[in-house]
Design an enzyme around this catalytic site. Structure first.
Site, PDB file in Angstrom:
ATOM      1  N   LYS A 108       0.832  -1.227   0.000  1.00  0.00           N
ATOM      2  CA  LYS A 108       0.000   0.000   0.000  1.00  0.00           C
ATOM      3  C   LYS A 108       0.859   1.267   0.000  1.00  0.00           C
ATOM      4  O   LYS A 108       0.623   2.194  -0.773  1.00  0.00           O
ATOM      5  CB  LYS A 108      -0.934   0.035   1.221  1.00  0.00           C
ATOM      6  CG  LYS A 108      -1.931  -1.089   1.283  1.00  0.00           C
ATOM      7  CD  LYS A 108      -2.836  -0.980   2.498  1.00  0.00           C
ATOM      8  CE  LYS A 108      -2.131  -1.087   3.825  1.00  0.00           C
ATOM      9  NZ  LYS A 108      -1.450  -2.375   4.111  1.00  0.00           N
ATOM     10  N   ARG A 120      -9.618   0.668   9.112  1.00  0.00           N
ATOM     11  CA  ARG A 120      -9.156  -0.695   9.319  1.00  0.00           C
ATOM     12  C   ARG A 120     -10.151  -1.521  10.134  1.00  0.00           C
ATOM     13  O   ARG A 120      -9.880  -2.679  10.441  1.00  0.00           O
ATOM     14  CB  ARG A 120      -7.865  -0.636  10.116  1.00  0.00           C
ATOM     15  CG  ARG A 120      -6.639  -0.938   9.305  1.00  0.00           C
ATOM     16  CD  ARG A 120      -5.551  -0.788  10.306  1.00  0.00           C
ATOM     17  NE  ARG A 120      -4.376  -1.510  10.088  1.00  0.00           N
ATOM     18  CZ  ARG A 120      -3.308  -1.014   9.473  1.00  0.00           C
ATOM     19  NH1 ARG A 120      -3.365   0.129   8.869  1.00  0.00           N
ATOM     20  NH2 ARG A 120      -2.216  -1.704   9.459  1.00  0.00           N
ATOM     21  N   ARG A 164      11.553  -6.042   4.350  1.00  0.00           N
ATOM     22  CA  ARG A 164      11.390  -4.586   4.214  1.00  0.00           C
ATOM     23  C   ARG A 164      12.429  -3.821   5.041  1.00  0.00           C
ATOM     24  O   ARG A 164      12.750  -4.199   6.158  1.00  0.00           O
ATOM     25  CB  ARG A 164       9.989  -4.170   4.667  1.00  0.00           C
ATOM     26  CG  ARG A 164       9.841  -2.638   4.705  1.00  0.00           C
ATOM     27  CD  ARG A 164       8.426  -2.189   4.806  1.00  0.00           C
ATOM     28  NE  ARG A 164       7.717  -2.791   5.926  1.00  0.00           N
ATOM     29  CZ  ARG A 164       6.405  -2.733   6.079  1.00  0.00           C
ATOM     30  NH1 ARG A 164       5.662  -2.116   5.193  1.00  0.00           N
ATOM     31  NH2 ARG A 164       5.829  -3.300   7.117  1.00  0.00           N
ATOM     32  N   ARG A 195      11.415  -2.146  10.593  1.00  0.00           N
ATOM     33  CA  ARG A 195      10.363  -1.661  11.497  1.00  0.00           C
ATOM     34  C   ARG A 195      10.208  -2.607  12.678  1.00  0.00           C
ATOM     35  O   ARG A 195      10.333  -3.817  12.527  1.00  0.00           O
ATOM     36  CB  ARG A 195       9.021  -1.565  10.728  1.00  0.00           C
ATOM     37  CG  ARG A 195       8.770  -0.196  10.157  1.00  0.00           C
ATOM     38  CD  ARG A 195       7.588  -0.128   9.239  1.00  0.00           C
ATOM     39  NE  ARG A 195       6.360  -0.762   9.728  1.00  0.00           N
ATOM     40  CZ  ARG A 195       5.203  -0.721   9.063  1.00  0.00           C
ATOM     41  NH1 ARG A 195       5.128  -0.072   7.909  1.00  0.00           N
ATOM     42  NH2 ARG A 195       4.134  -1.320   9.527  1.00  0.00           N
ATOM     43  N   ARG A 254      -0.131  -9.322  13.132  1.00  0.00           N
ATOM     44  CA  ARG A 254      -0.754  -8.325  12.243  1.00  0.00           C
ATOM     45  C   ARG A 254      -1.598  -8.991  11.172  1.00  0.00           C
ATOM     46  O   ARG A 254      -2.656  -8.491  10.803  1.00  0.00           O
ATOM     47  CB  ARG A 254       0.322  -7.441  11.599  1.00  0.00           C
ATOM     48  CG  ARG A 254       0.846  -6.380  12.554  1.00  0.00           C
ATOM     49  CD  ARG A 254       2.197  -5.873  12.149  1.00  0.00           C
ATOM     50  NE  ARG A 254       2.184  -5.227  10.850  1.00  0.00           N
ATOM     51  CZ  ARG A 254       3.238  -5.157  10.045  1.00  0.00           C
ATOM     52  NH1 ARG A 254       4.379  -5.713  10.402  1.00  0.00           N
ATOM     53  NH2 ARG A 254       3.150  -4.540   8.900  1.00  0.00           N
TER      54      ARG A 254
HETATM   55  P1  AP5 Z   1       4.826  -1.565   1.760  1.00  0.00           P
HETATM   56  O1  AP5 Z   1       4.500  -0.632   0.654  1.00  0.00           O
HETATM   57  O2  AP5 Z   1       5.626  -1.084   2.899  1.00  0.00           O
HETATM   58  O3  AP5 Z   1       3.498  -2.347   2.254  1.00  0.00           O
HETATM   59  P2  AP5 Z   1       2.218  -1.845   3.081  1.00  0.00           P
HETATM   60  O4  AP5 Z   1       1.028  -2.464   2.463  1.00  0.00           O
HETATM   61  O5  AP5 Z   1       2.270  -0.371   3.225  1.00  0.00           O
HETATM   62  O6  AP5 Z   1       2.508  -2.603   4.431  1.00  0.00           O
HETATM   63  P3  AP5 Z   1       2.468  -2.067   5.928  1.00  0.00           P
HETATM   64  O7  AP5 Z   1       3.194  -3.116   6.755  1.00  0.00           O
HETATM   65  O8  AP5 Z   1       2.969  -0.673   6.027  1.00  0.00           O
HETATM   66  O9  AP5 Z   1       0.987  -2.142   6.247  1.00  0.00           O
HETATM   67  P4  AP5 Z   1       0.379  -2.189   7.623  1.00  0.00           P
HETATM   68  O10 AP5 Z   1      -1.012  -1.961   7.228  1.00  0.00           O
HETATM   69  O11 AP5 Z   1       0.620  -3.364   8.465  1.00  0.00           O
HETATM   70  O12 AP5 Z   1       1.182  -1.058   8.439  1.00  0.00           O
HETATM   71  P5  AP5 Z   1       0.796   0.382   8.893  1.00  0.00           P
HETATM   72  O13 AP5 Z   1       2.023   1.184   8.882  1.00  0.00           O
HETATM   73  O14 AP5 Z   1      -0.384   0.859   8.132  1.00  0.00           O
HETATM   74  O15 AP5 Z   1       5.577  -2.816   1.067  1.00  0.00           O
HETATM   75  C1  AP5 Z   1       6.025  -3.934   1.833  1.00  0.00           C
HETATM   76  C2  AP5 Z   1       7.376  -4.413   1.284  1.00  0.00           C
HETATM   77  O16 AP5 Z   1       7.167  -4.994  -0.005  1.00  0.00           O
HETATM   78  C3  AP5 Z   1       8.411  -3.306   1.083  1.00  0.00           C
HETATM   79  O17 AP5 Z   1       9.672  -3.815   1.399  1.00  0.00           O
HETATM   80  C4  AP5 Z   1       8.311  -2.971  -0.395  1.00  0.00           C
HETATM   81  O18 AP5 Z   1       9.537  -2.483  -0.877  1.00  0.00           O
HETATM   82  C5  AP5 Z   1       7.955  -4.334  -0.992  1.00  0.00           C
HETATM   83  N1  AP5 Z   1       7.088  -4.287  -2.194  1.00  0.00           N
HETATM   84  C6  AP5 Z   1       5.999  -3.523  -2.396  1.00  0.00           C
HETATM   85  N2  AP5 Z   1       5.426  -3.807  -3.577  1.00  0.00           N
HETATM   86  C7  AP5 Z   1       6.177  -4.787  -4.134  1.00  0.00           C
HETATM   87  C8  AP5 Z   1       6.097  -5.519  -5.358  1.00  0.00           C
HETATM   88  N3  AP5 Z   1       5.118  -5.315  -6.242  1.00  0.00           N
HETATM   89  N4  AP5 Z   1       7.017  -6.463  -5.605  1.00  0.00           N
HETATM   90  C9  AP5 Z   1       8.009  -6.703  -4.706  1.00  0.00           C
HETATM   91  N5  AP5 Z   1       8.151  -6.054  -3.543  1.00  0.00           N
HETATM   92  C10 AP5 Z   1       7.236  -5.096  -3.246  1.00  0.00           C
HETATM   93  O19 AP5 Z   1       0.318   0.141  10.397  1.00  0.00           O
HETATM   94  C11 AP5 Z   1       1.231  -0.209  11.406  1.00  0.00           C
HETATM   95  C12 AP5 Z   1       0.537  -0.248  12.750  1.00  0.00           C
HETATM   96  O20 AP5 Z   1       0.019   1.056  13.077  1.00  0.00           O
HETATM   97  C13 AP5 Z   1      -0.675  -1.195  12.891  1.00  0.00           C
HETATM   98  O21 AP5 Z   1      -0.279  -2.519  13.165  1.00  0.00           O
HETATM   99  C14 AP5 Z   1      -1.433  -0.531  14.051  1.00  0.00           C
HETATM  100  O22 AP5 Z   1      -0.835  -0.817  15.281  1.00  0.00           O
HETATM  101  C15 AP5 Z   1      -1.244   0.955  13.753  1.00  0.00           C
HETATM  102  N6  AP5 Z   1      -2.304   1.479  12.863  1.00  0.00           N
HETATM  103  C16 AP5 Z   1      -2.135   2.011  11.612  1.00  0.00           C
HETATM  104  N7  AP5 Z   1      -3.307   2.380  11.081  1.00  0.00           N
HETATM  105  C17 AP5 Z   1      -4.269   2.072  12.006  1.00  0.00           C
HETATM  106  C18 AP5 Z   1      -5.675   2.185  12.020  1.00  0.00           C
HETATM  107  N8  AP5 Z   1      -6.366   2.683  10.960  1.00  0.00           N
HETATM  108  N9  AP5 Z   1      -6.330   1.761  13.124  1.00  0.00           N
HETATM  109  C19 AP5 Z   1      -5.672   1.291  14.192  1.00  0.00           C
HETATM  110  N10 AP5 Z   1      -4.324   1.111  14.233  1.00  0.00           N
HETATM  111  C20 AP5 Z   1      -3.624   1.502  13.144  1.00  0.00           C
HETATM  112 MG    MG Z   2       2.579   0.979   4.853  1.00  0.00          MG
END
Ligand code: AP5
Ligand code: MG
Length: 212
Positions: free
Chosen positions: A13, A88, A122, A155, A166
């Protein structure tokens, strides 16, 4: 245009949001990035969020909704925005529907095997947040950000136990949003199984869905 990006942790994402938000000239709003910033700065919200974040749990809905509401009041959201990682839960989606109208929801999909390998490899820049992957998208110099020369780190929630948690939390609390937005006729599935060499095709599919 007001856009939501849905999809499992690690599906990409953040990687796609960065590109799509530039094309449409709208801000990318990542609640995950907002919580990481708050945790880094040890703010009140950061200290509270950390207890949930580190374990791979969701931060409580009321806290999350409040920071989103504040963010949407900023000037740069006037012509639209792109949510990455929000809503979410059904409660967050219901609260959002009382604040703004969502025009489109892009649901990125990939197999669990691909997702786990993306999360495990990552690396993110401690300074600017740029996202890399040790195998798929390696930086030019190991451990150093291509964009700003900042240090690349893993991270805290990308350790095996947090990843597992997660993915469980996603299945239980976030996946129901796919049906929620499908019923509203807003959802478009985008195949994110494709390797990074084909990222332009993933973005092209997203644009097609947004321009329909
Ligand atoms: P990346 O782009 O980093 O993936 P992502 O979908 O953004 O994954 P996240 O882990 O950031 O999502 P998340 O939802 O768990 O975390 P968030 O920060 O929102 O890509 C992943 C990897 O793949 C990278 O290394 C990239 O280079 C690689 N890649 C990408 N595309 C590729 C491709 N096509 N081919 C090959 N490689 C590729 O949330 C973290 C925490 O924050 C949560 O656990 C929670 O505690 C809190 N939080 C955040 N939002 C909320 C909410 N709305 N409500 C409550 N708690 C929340
Ligand atoms: Mg992300």
């Amino acid at each position: 245009m007001n856009i939501v990006l849905l999809g499992s942790p690690g599906v990409g994402k953040g990687t796609y949001a960065e590109r799509i938000s530039k094309i449409y000239n709208i801000p990318q709003i990542s609640t995950g990035d907002m919580f990481r910033e708050a945790i880094k700065n040890k703010t009140e919200i950061g200290l509270l969020a950390k207890t949930y974040y580190d374990k791979g749990n969701l931060v409580p809905d009321d806290v999350t909704i409040k920071i989103v509401e504040q963010r949407l009041k900023q000037d740069d959201c006037k012509n639209g925005f792109m949510f990455d990682g929000f809503p979410r839960t059904i409660a967050q989606a219901d609260a959002l529907s009382n604040i703004v109208v969502i025009d489109k929801v892009l649901n990125f999909t990939a197999s669990e095997e691909i997702i786990i390998s993306r999360l495990s490899g990552r690396r993110v820049c401690i300074e600017c947040g740029a996202i890399f992957h040790i195998k798929n998208i390696p930086p030019k110099t190991e451990g150093v950000c291509d964009e700003c020369n900042g240090k690349l780190i893993q991270r805290d929630d990308d350790k095996p136990d947090s990843i597992k948690k997660r993915l469980d939390v996603y299945k239980k609390q976030t996946e129901p949003l796919i049906e929620y937005y499908k019923e509203k006729g807003l959802l478009a599935d985008i195949d994110a199984n494709r390797p990074f060499e084909q990222v332009d095709e993933i973005i092209a599919d997203a644009r097609k869905a947004l321009d329909e």
